[in-house]
Write an enzyme that holds these catalytic residues in place. Structure first.
Site, PDB file in Angstrom:
ATOM      1  CB  ILE A   1      -0.948  -5.997   0.325  1.00 38.54           C
ATOM      2  CG1 ILE A   1       0.440  -6.642   0.368  1.00 38.54           C
ATOM      3  CG2 ILE A   1      -1.040  -4.973  -0.811  1.00 38.54           C
ATOM      4  CD1 ILE A   1       0.840  -7.354  -0.930  1.00 38.54           C
ATOM      5  CB  THR A   2      -4.410  -1.615   2.387  1.00 39.11           C
ATOM      6  OG1 THR A   2      -3.642  -0.631   1.667  1.00 39.11           O
ATOM      7  CG2 THR A   2      -3.930  -1.663   3.828  1.00 39.11           C
ATOM      8  N   GLY A   3      -5.916  -3.029  -0.102  1.00 36.36           N
ATOM      9  CA  GLY A   3      -6.364  -2.885  -1.495  1.00 36.36           C
ATOM     10  C   GLY A   3      -5.698  -3.892  -2.418  1.00 36.36           C
ATOM     11  CB  ALA A   4      -4.245  -7.200  -1.860  1.00 35.10           C
TER      12      ALA A   4
ATOM     13  CB  SER B   1      -8.251  -4.343  -8.310  1.00 31.87           C
ATOM     14  OG  SER B   1      -8.094  -3.014  -7.874  1.00 31.87           O
ATOM     15  N   GLY B   2      -5.469  -4.186  -9.370  1.00 30.40           N
ATOM     16  CA  GLY B   2      -4.364  -3.312  -9.745  1.00 30.40           C
ATOM     17  C   GLY B   2      -3.017  -3.657  -9.134  1.00 30.40           C
TER      18      GLY B   2
ATOM     19  CE1 TYR C   1      -4.871   8.609  -5.988  1.00 35.41           C
ATOM     20  CE2 TYR C   1      -3.700  10.126  -7.440  1.00 35.41           C
ATOM     21  CZ  TYR C   1      -3.834   8.873  -6.879  1.00 35.41           C
ATOM     22  OH  TYR C   1      -2.933   7.883  -7.206  1.00 35.41           O
TER      23      TYR C   1
HETATM   24  P1  NDP Z   1      -7.007   0.248  -8.108  1.00 37.08           P
HETATM   25  O1  NDP Z   1      -8.228   1.064  -8.131  1.00 37.08           O
HETATM   26  O2  NDP Z   1      -6.867  -0.881  -9.088  1.00 37.08           O
HETATM   27  O3  NDP Z   1      -6.771  -0.364  -6.669  1.00 37.08           O
HETATM   28  C1  NDP Z   1      -7.119   0.339  -5.527  1.00 37.08           C
HETATM   29  C2  NDP Z   1      -7.443  -0.635  -4.424  1.00 37.08           C
HETATM   30  O4  NDP Z   1      -7.832   0.121  -3.271  1.00 37.08           O
HETATM   31  C3  NDP Z   1      -8.607  -1.562  -4.763  1.00 37.08           C
HETATM   32  O5  NDP Z   1      -8.269  -2.869  -4.331  1.00 37.08           O
HETATM   33  C4  NDP Z   1      -9.749  -0.992  -3.941  1.00 37.08           C
HETATM   34  O6  NDP Z   1     -10.686  -1.947  -3.486  1.00 37.08           O
HETATM   35  C5  NDP Z   1      -8.970  -0.478  -2.726  1.00 37.08           C
HETATM   36  N1  NDP Z   1      -9.784   0.448  -1.937  1.00 37.08           N
HETATM   37  C6  NDP Z   1     -10.390   1.587  -2.320  1.00 37.08           C
HETATM   38  N2  NDP Z   1     -11.102   2.118  -1.299  1.00 37.08           N
HETATM   39  C7  NDP Z   1     -10.922   1.293  -0.243  1.00 37.08           C
HETATM   40  C8  NDP Z   1     -11.398   1.283   1.088  1.00 37.08           C
HETATM   41  N3  NDP Z   1     -12.234   2.225   1.549  1.00 37.08           N
HETATM   42  N4  NDP Z   1     -11.006   0.284   1.910  1.00 37.08           N
HETATM   43  C9  NDP Z   1     -10.195  -0.691   1.468  1.00 37.08           C
HETATM   44  N5  NDP Z   1      -9.713  -0.756   0.216  1.00 37.08           N
HETATM   45  C10 NDP Z   1     -10.080   0.225  -0.631  1.00 37.08           C
HETATM   46  O7  NDP Z   1      -5.793   1.286  -8.288  1.00 37.08           O
HETATM   47  P2  NDP Z   1      -4.205   1.108  -8.380  1.00 37.08           P
HETATM   48  O8  NDP Z   1      -3.817  -0.299  -8.246  1.00 37.08           O
HETATM   49  O9  NDP Z   1      -3.749   1.883  -9.545  1.00 37.08           O
HETATM   50  O10 NDP Z   1      -3.740   1.923  -7.091  1.00 37.08           O
HETATM   51  C11 NDP Z   1      -2.963   1.363  -6.074  1.00 37.08           C
HETATM   52  C12 NDP Z   1      -2.013   2.404  -5.507  1.00 37.08           C
HETATM   53  O11 NDP Z   1      -1.113   2.824  -6.517  1.00 37.08           O
HETATM   54  C13 NDP Z   1      -2.685   3.662  -4.985  1.00 37.08           C
HETATM   55  O12 NDP Z   1      -2.074   4.033  -3.776  1.00 37.08           O
HETATM   56  C14 NDP Z   1      -2.399   4.689  -6.075  1.00 37.08           C
HETATM   57  O13 NDP Z   1      -2.378   5.988  -5.545  1.00 37.08           O
HETATM   58  C15 NDP Z   1      -1.033   4.227  -6.502  1.00 37.08           C
HETATM   59  N6  NDP Z   1      -0.597   4.691  -7.795  1.00 37.08           N
HETATM   60  C16 NDP Z   1      -1.239   4.312  -8.949  1.00 37.08           C
HETATM   61  C17 NDP Z   1      -0.801   4.779 -10.164  1.00 37.08           C
HETATM   62  C18 NDP Z   1      -1.474   4.398 -11.436  1.00 37.08           C
HETATM   63  O14 NDP Z   1      -1.037   4.900 -12.476  1.00 37.08           O
HETATM   64  N7  NDP Z   1      -2.491   3.559 -11.431  1.00 37.08           N
HETATM   65  C19 NDP Z   1       0.389   5.638 -10.260  1.00 37.08           C
HETATM   66  C20 NDP Z   1       0.974   5.948  -8.989  1.00 37.08           C
HETATM   67  C21 NDP Z   1       0.500   5.479  -7.827  1.00 37.08           C
HETATM   68  P3  NDP Z   1     -11.842  -2.544  -4.461  1.00 37.08           P
HETATM   69  O15 NDP Z   1     -11.136  -3.598  -5.272  1.00 37.08           O
HETATM   70  O16 NDP Z   1     -12.812  -3.107  -3.484  1.00 37.08           O
HETATM   71  O17 NDP Z   1     -12.352  -1.412  -5.279  1.00 37.08           O
END
Ligand code: NDP
Length: 315
Positions: free
Chosen positions: A7-10, A12-13, A190
């Site tokens: 899972i990429t970006g695991a 947070s969120g 975005y």
């Molecule tokens: P967050 O900002 O909480 O999570 C985003 C994650 O991406 C973080 O873990 C962040 O890392 C990581 N990230 C950002 N840049 C990089 C990079 N260069 N390399 C590796 N990791 C990276 O946002 P969400 O959880 O909301 O978003 C997750 C997904 O859900 C996204 O694809 C978003 O488009 C999608 N989404 C979100 C919605 C919402 O309402 N929030 C609605 C619909 C879709 P770090 O922790 O280091 O910052």
């Protein structure tokens, strides 16, 4: 054996909530592909994930070298790859000037689309070799890239135009930083990146589903107004947005609920159909959603794929 999911970006969120749900099921080992090792470790601990259920590996999607390095490290780890979840994203709605990845691509499309495009292309062979019964490649989409919905019609709307900016490398020097060649707009970049994510999923399906039997899927998990994605928005927006989503649009979902939804797309035996964009109704039941005209344009999907291959050095 346990399933093995990247899972990429695991850290947070949505990514973290999904990792937690899968870890608790006891059926998965989660490879948290994150740019900040310490943050990821703290995040895993904060949601109570047991050590034996996860591994953190460094991945910065804003650098193609880092993507290649991650793939090498993963291969060397000897772990199988059963499911890949492209979840990480950056969102810069208030940026006045573009920022750029290591290779000089505008940051949102460079990270959310091009970084994941190279990652998933390079990891496809790993997935082919896995003997897991239900292999899946999931790219998280969004309603904001979907102009056939109310939320997708909030300006600025996604629009890839004739792809002239992408063709030019999105570098802001001899090409526009925007895919359609227009002036920089962080919110639109975005949304455009999310359209690319959804087009890529469908192109994967067309090219590889029959031969590999891998399930390719995308989803809109609902509006998770509390995640870090909105960290760069103005403070008033961050204050009001969760209530707005809860009480006005009623599209609000908690991180926990959204994590359960994505975990379903990873492992639910009933969600194996390929080429699908999943959404959930108010009763939290999944259904196959329709994509906007642009996000389901097969000709555009092929062009985005071919140009992206050139940009990331695959052709
Ligand atoms: P967050 O900002 O909480 O999570 C985003 C994650 O991406 C973080 O873990 C962040 O890392 C990581 N990230 C950002 N840049 C990089 C990079 N260069 N390399 C590796 N990791 C990276 O946002 P969400 O959880 O909301 O978003 C997750 C997904 O859900 C996204 O694809 C978003 O488009 C999608 N989404 C979100 C919605 C919402 O309402 N929030 C609605 C619909 C879709 P770090 O922790 O280091 O910052």
């Amino acid at each position: 054996r346990k399933g093995s999911v990247v899972i990429t970006g695991a850290s947070s969120g949505l990514g973290l909530a999904t990792a937690k749900t899968l870890a608790e099921s006891g059926k998965w080992h989660i490879i948290m592909a994150c740019r900040d090792f310490l943050k990821a470790e703290k995040a895993a601990k904060s949601v109570g994930m047991a050590k034996e259920n996860y591994t953190i590996m460094h991945l910065d999607l804003a650098s193609l070298d880092s993507v290649r390095q991650f793939v090498d490290n993963f291969k060397r780890s000897g772990r199988p790859l059963d499911v890949l979840v492209c979840n990480a994203a950056v969102y810069q709605p208030t940026a006045r000037e573009p920022s750029f990845t290591a290779e000089g691509f505008e940051l949102s499309v460079g990270t959310n689309h091009l970084g994941h495009f190279l990652l998933s292309r390079l990891l496809l062979d790993e997935m082919k070799q896995s003997d897991y019964p239900s292999k899946r490649l999931i790219i998280v989409g969004s309603i904001t890239g979907n102009t056939n919905t109310l939320a997708g019609n909030v300006p600025p709307k996604a629009n890839l135009g004739d792809l002239r900016g992408l063709q030019g490398g999105l570098n802001g020097l001899n090409s526009s930083p925007m895919i359609d060649g227009a002036e920089f707009d962080g919110a639109k970049a975005y949304k455009d990146s999310k359209v690319c994510n959804m087009l890529t999923m469908q192109e994967f399906h067309r090219r590889y589903h029959e031969d590999t039997s891998i399930t390719f899927a995308s989803l809109y998990p609902g509006c998770i107004a509390t995640t870090g994605l909105f960290r760069e928005h103005i403070p008033l927006f961050r204050l009001l947005f969760p209530s707005f989503q809860k009480f006005i649009t009623k599209g609000f979902v908690s991180e926990e609920e959204a994590g359960k939804r994505l975990a379903q797309v990873v492992s639910d035996p009933s969600l194996t159909k390929s080429g699908v964009y999943w959404s959930w109704n108010k009763a939290s039941a999944s259904f196959e959603n329709q994509l906007s005209e642009e996000a389901s344009d097969a000709d555009k999907a092929r062009k985005v794929w071919e140009i992206s291959e050139k940009l990331v050095g695959l052709s």
